[in-house]
Each structure stands twice: as structure tokens, then as C-alpha cells.
Write a protein that holds these residues in place. Structure first.
Motif, short mmCIF file in Angstrom:
data_model
loop_
_atom_site.label_atom_id
_atom_site.label_comp_id
_atom_site.label_asym_id
_atom_site.label_seq_id
_atom_site.Cartn_x
_atom_site.Cartn_y
_atom_site.Cartn_z
N ASN A 78 -13.02 58.77 -17.69
CA ASN A 78 -11.94 59.13 -16.76
C ASN A 78 -11.76 60.65 -16.78
OD1 ASN A 78 -9.71 59.34 -15.14
ND2 ASN A 78 -8.28 58.46 -16.62
N SER A 80 -10.04 62.56 -14.72
CA SER A 80 -8.77 63.07 -14.17
C SER A 80 -7.64 62.11 -14.53
CB SER A 80 -8.87 63.22 -12.65
OG SER A 80 -9.93 64.09 -12.29
N ARG A 82 -4.10 60.34 -14.89
CA ARG A 82 -2.96 60.26 -13.98
C ARG A 82 -1.66 60.18 -14.77
NH1 ARG A 82 -4.63 56.33 -8.93
NH2 ARG A 82 -6.52 57.44 -8.31
N ARG A 83 -0.56 60.32 -14.04
CA ARG A 83 0.76 60.25 -14.64
C ARG A 83 0.93 58.93 -15.39
NH1 ARG A 83 5.20 57.62 -14.16
NH2 ARG A 83 4.16 56.33 -12.60
N GLN A 85 -0.65 57.85 -18.03
CA GLN A 85 -1.78 57.36 -18.84
C GLN A 85 -1.68 57.91 -20.26
OE1 GLN A 85 -5.33 58.22 -16.47
NE2 GLN A 85 -5.21 56.18 -15.57
#
Length: 315
Positions: A78, A80, A82-83, A85
Motif C-alpha cells: 500500500n 498511499s 488513507r485516513r 489506517q
């Protein structure tokens, strides 16, 4: 041509569930830096544990402790995060079979890059500094080159002081919504405190909000029709549970309202009348939110109630 609108939207709600003895022991164990699995009728150890045998459907209660070390069976990088995680830097999602378990646990692996991750690599749990009895008590997994801390599962009674008996997990979806030509025209009209729908060229029904096509005839709609502003309550419900961040006292009434000239009822809140006096057939009119582009609520007009036959097809 109507400008096509686009806006970011968020759907969010808390999901609350109570825990049975197996899930309670598993999550409480994480708080205590202990990973528990459950033994099935055929002797396999499942981590995370389940309450019923996936083969025989028998209830499972035979808990065992497994090691905080294990082997990666599959992974995906992954780049990038995300909010919300687990890690704020790029990481790998991994399935890891902890030593002593026969199934894999999904979590994240803290690694410097995808070249540092491989199937078969050894990892161990990095515990969160503050633990509350949730899967996030495992902060992440990290590479490990030592021996298994526990080679075989060890029976465990599942008993802990102050067990976790329930969890609340926020569910959230962030997305960008583009309403399209028909609904963009509908939203633009609301800026002028008007409500417009579209008429089907075949059945002649007027749909509000417009959908761009008739759901009955399956053909495109383009003729705009202004409806309302008054309408009739076709059905309603009384809301007794206060929603988070909604500054409305309960109980209040939410209703389906058939605007004059429309062949589809839209929904809205009813105010300006005691909740227990709202009724089917009540004639209402919109009250616009100050400085906003939408109707805040509907209030009674003082007209006689509409006859049931005039709106029964919209109930």
C-alpha cells in the motif's frame, strides 16, 4: 446547458455490537498482549477465533494461546495510506499465520518498501503502547528473524480481569458525488427556492427529484416542471433516537411529502406542530434554511387535510 455539479460527501455511522465469550476473550487478550485462537472439532486452530465451527457448525469454546510470531502467507503493498489506517507511512497488507495457528490473520507490516516484503518471511507483533481491547492493540507486524516464541498452542481458559464485552467501530465512506444533468438542475433550482422535476414524455409522470430517466418507462426525461411548493404528507415516522451532530430535539417527525404536481414523494422533516399531531394527508409548506440552499423543514399550511384518494398512489 446546466452546469454539472460535483462535491465531496461523507457517509459515517458508529457500528456497535456486543461480544460473546469467544470474541470477548480474543479482544481482551489483545489488551493483555495475548493472542488467542479457538480449536475446531477436527483439531485446527483458527486465529482470529470464531464462535462456531465452519464445518460442523458446532459451538466452539476451546481457546488456546498462540505465539506473537508468525509467517507471511500473502501480501500486497500500500504506497498511499488513507485516513484511519494503522500506519501513516507506506506499508504492506499481509496475511500472517501465527505460530501455533492453522489460519492467517490480516494486519499490516511495517517495512521500508515492497522489496523488503516476501511470502514466507518471518514477522512478529508490535504491540500498541496503549491498548483498549481492539484489533488495533496490534499496532502492526514487523520483520523478525528469531525463533517462535511458542511452537505449539497452549490451552487457555479465556478468563481476564475486566473483560471487554462490547465494541463500537466507526464506519465511514468518503467519496465524490457527481449528480449528473438532471439532479444538477434540481440543485441549482433550490438556490432560487424552487423545486423542479422532470416529466416522462410517455407516461407523463413528474419525478422529483428528477432522475434523468423514467423508472417506469425506461426512457430519458428532459422536460422540466416546477412543482409545489406545498404538498401532502403521505406517510411518516416518529424519530426517538438523537443522531450525533444533529441539533434537533427528539422526538421529531420525518415524512414522505408529495409536492403538488409531483408523482413521486420526497422526504423531509415536519415541524411547527406537535409530533403526535402529524398525520397522513396533512397539508404542508417548506421553510427554507437561512442562507442555505435547501429546505430546513415543512410546516402545516392550515388547509384542510387532503383526501386519501388524492395521494393513495404515492403512499
Amino acid at each position: 446547458m446546466t452546469e454539472i455539479l460535483s462535491a465531496p460527501l461523507v457517509v459515517e455511522f458508529p457500528f456497535t455490537r456486543s461480544l460473546g465469550p469467544v470474541q470477548s476473550a480474543f479482544l481482551t487478550g489483545l489488551r493483555e498482549r495475548t493472542v488467542l485462537g479457538v480449536r475446531t472439532d477436527d483439531g485446527r486452530v483458527l486465529v482470529p477465533p470464531v464462535e462456531y465451527d465452519p464445518v460442523t457448525a458446532n459451538e466452539l469454546r476451546s481457546l488456546v494461546r498462540v505465539a506473537p510470531t508468525g509467517t507471511v502467507t500473502s501480501w500486497a503493498w500500500n504506497p498511499s495510506p488513507r485516513r484511519g489506517q494503522p500506519l501513516g507511512t507506506p506499508f504492506a497488507w499481509v496475511l500472517v499465520r501465527l505460530d501455533g495457528a492453522d489460519t492467517a490473520l490480516l494486519h499490516v507490516l511495517d517495512a521500508p518498501g515492497p522489496d523488503a516484503v516476501r511470502t514466507g518471511m518471518r514477522v512478529r507483533i508490535r504491540w500498541a503502547a496503549t491498548r483498549t481491547g481492539a484489533i488495533t492493540d496490534i499496532a502492526c507486524l514487523e520483520p523478525y528473524d528469531g525463533e517462535p516464541e511458542t511452537a505449539e498452542p497452549v490451552p487457555h481458559d479465556g478468563e481476564f480481569a475486566d473483560p471487554v464485552t462490547g465494541i463500537t467501530v466507526p464506519a465511514r465512506l468518503d467519496y465524490v458525488h457527481t449528480p449528473g444533468r438532471a439532479q444538477s438542475a434540481y440543485l441549482k433550482a433550490l438556490e432560487d427556492r424552487r423545486t423542479v422535476g422532470e416529466r416522462c414524455p410517455a407516461c407523463r409522470k413528474v419525478y422529483v427529484p428528477p432522475r434523468g430517466a423514467c423508472p417506469t418507462c425506461g426512457i430519458a426525461t428532459a422536460e422540466q416542471v416546477e412543482v409545489g411548493p406545498r404538498g401532502t404528507v403521505t406517510t411518516f415516522c416518529i424519530v426517538n433516537i438523537k443522531a450525533k451532530n444533529l441539533d434537533i430535539d427528539v422526538p421529531y417527525v420525518y415524512a414522505h411529502i408529495a409536492l403538488d404536481g409531483a408523482d413521486l414523494a420526497l422526504h423531509g422533516r415536519i415541524a411547527g406542530i406537535p409530533y403526535d399531531e402529524v398525520r397522513m394527508g396533512l397539508r404542508v409548506e417548506p421553510v427554507w434554511a437561512e442562507g442555505a440552499r435547501h429546505v430546513d423543514h415543512y410546516r402545516p399550511t392550515g388547509e384542510p387535510d387532503a383526501d386519501y384518494d388524492t395521494y393513495k398512489e404515492l403512499v
